[in-house]
Design a protein around this motif. Structure first.
Motif, PDB file in Angstrom:
ATOM      1  N   PHE A 110     -12.924 -28.469  -3.783  1.00 12.70           N
ATOM      2  CA  PHE A 110     -11.485 -28.232  -3.764  1.00 12.70           C
ATOM      3  C   PHE A 110     -11.133 -26.771  -4.026  1.00 12.70           C
ATOM      4  CE2 PHE A 110     -11.283 -32.897  -4.457  1.00 12.70           C
ATOM      5  CZ  PHE A 110     -10.572 -33.196  -3.306  1.00 12.70           C
ATOM      6  N   THR A 111     -11.945 -26.080  -4.822  1.00 10.74           N
ATOM      7  CA  THR A 111     -11.720 -24.660  -5.042  1.00 10.74           C
ATOM      8  C   THR A 111     -11.972 -23.874  -3.759  1.00 10.74           C
ATOM      9  OG1 THR A 111     -12.395 -24.927  -7.350  1.00 10.74           O
ATOM     10  CG2 THR A 111     -12.345 -22.689  -6.485  1.00 10.74           C
ATOM     11  N   ALA A 112     -12.990 -24.255  -2.996  1.00  7.36           N
ATOM     12  CA  ALA A 112     -13.259 -23.599  -1.721  1.00  7.36           C
ATOM     13  C   ALA A 112     -12.101 -23.807  -0.749  1.00  7.36           C
ATOM     14  CB  ALA A 112     -14.558 -24.138  -1.113  1.00  7.36           C
ATOM     15  N   ILE A 113     -11.581 -25.015  -0.689  1.00  3.68           N
ATOM     16  CA  ILE A 113     -10.441 -25.285   0.185  1.00  3.68           C
ATOM     17  C   ILE A 113      -9.237 -24.449  -0.233  1.00  3.68           C
ATOM     18  CG2 ILE A 113      -8.743 -27.036   0.849  1.00  3.68           C
ATOM     19  CD1 ILE A 113     -11.020 -29.072   0.834  1.00  3.68           C
ATOM     20  N   ALA A 114      -8.974 -24.371  -1.529  1.00  5.97           N
ATOM     21  CA  ALA A 114      -7.844 -23.584  -2.024  1.00  5.97           C
ATOM     22  C   ALA A 114      -8.015 -22.104  -1.674  1.00  5.97           C
ATOM     23  CB  ALA A 114      -7.691 -23.758  -3.536  1.00  5.97           C
ATOM     24  N   CYS A 115      -9.211 -21.579  -1.816  1.00  2.90           N
ATOM     25  CA  CYS A 115      -9.450 -20.175  -1.473  1.00  2.90           C
ATOM     26  C   CYS A 115      -9.234 -19.931   0.014  1.00  2.90           C
ATOM     27  CB  CYS A 115     -10.867 -19.765  -1.864  1.00  2.90           C
ATOM     28  SG  CYS A 115     -11.106 -19.582  -3.637  1.00  2.90           S
ATOM     29  N   TYR A 116      -9.667 -20.857   0.862  1.00  2.00           N
ATOM     30  CA  TYR A 116      -9.438 -20.712   2.299  1.00  2.00           C
ATOM     31  C   TYR A 116      -7.944 -20.772   2.622  1.00  2.00           C
ATOM     32  CZ  TYR A 116     -14.446 -21.344   3.219  1.00  2.00           C
ATOM     33  OH  TYR A 116     -15.796 -21.205   3.271  1.00  2.00           O
ATOM     34  N   VAL A 117      -7.236 -21.690   1.965  1.00  2.40           N
ATOM     35  CA  VAL A 117      -5.808 -21.846   2.227  1.00  2.40           C
ATOM     36  C   VAL A 117      -5.041 -20.580   1.833  1.00  2.40           C
ATOM     37  CG1 VAL A 117      -3.741 -23.094   1.462  1.00  2.40           C
ATOM     38  CG2 VAL A 117      -5.777 -24.358   2.126  1.00  2.40           C
ATOM     39  N   PHE A 118      -5.405 -19.977   0.717  1.00  2.00           N
ATOM     40  CA  PHE A 118      -4.726 -18.754   0.289  1.00  2.00           C
ATOM     41  C   PHE A 118      -5.188 -17.538   1.078  1.00  2.00           C
ATOM     42  CE2 PHE A 118      -4.266 -21.011  -3.948  1.00  2.00           C
ATOM     43  CZ  PHE A 118      -2.917 -21.263  -3.773  1.00  2.00           C
ATOM     44  N   GLY A 119      -6.433 -17.503   1.485  1.00  2.00           N
ATOM     45  CA  GLY A 119      -6.988 -16.309   2.106  1.00  2.00           C
ATOM     46  C   GLY A 119      -6.696 -16.147   3.578  1.00  2.00           C
ATOM     47  N   VAL A 120      -6.660 -17.213   4.334  1.00  3.99           N
ATOM     48  CA  VAL A 120      -6.491 -17.116   5.781  1.00  3.99           C
ATOM     49  C   VAL A 120      -5.102 -16.606   6.177  1.00  3.99           C
ATOM     50  CG1 VAL A 120      -6.467 -18.456   7.914  1.00  3.99           C
ATOM     51  CG2 VAL A 120      -8.319 -18.760   6.294  1.00  3.99           C
TER      52      VAL A 120
END
Length: 60
Positions: A15-25
Motif C-alpha cells: 500500500f505504501t508503494a501504491i501511495a507513492c505511485y499515486v503521489f508521484g505520477v
C-alpha cells in the motif's frame, strides 16, 4: 519473525508503494516514483522471500 508481522509488513509495503505511485505520477515527483519502486521491491521480497526449511521426517 512472527508470521502475522511479516504479512502485515508485506501488505504495508504494497500500500505504501501504491501511495507513492499515486503521489508521484501526477506531480512528476521522481523521488516518489523511486520510493514506490523500492517499496514494491520490498513487497515482492516479502511474498517470494526466503522460506524456512524444516527438517524432513525421512532423515531420522
Amino acid at each position: 519473525m512472527n508470521r502475522l508481522v511479516r504479512v502485515a509488513l508485506t501488505i504495508g509495503c504494497f500500500f505504501t508503494a501504491i501511495a507513492c505511485y499515486v503521489f508521484g505520477v501526477p506531480v512528476g515527483g521522481i523521488a516518489f516514483i523511486i520510493l514506490g519502486v523500492i517499496f514494491e521491491g520490498l513487497f515482492w521480497v516479502g511474498v517470494f522471500g526466503k522460506k524456512k526449511k524444516f527438517p524432513s521426517s525421512e532423515s531420522r
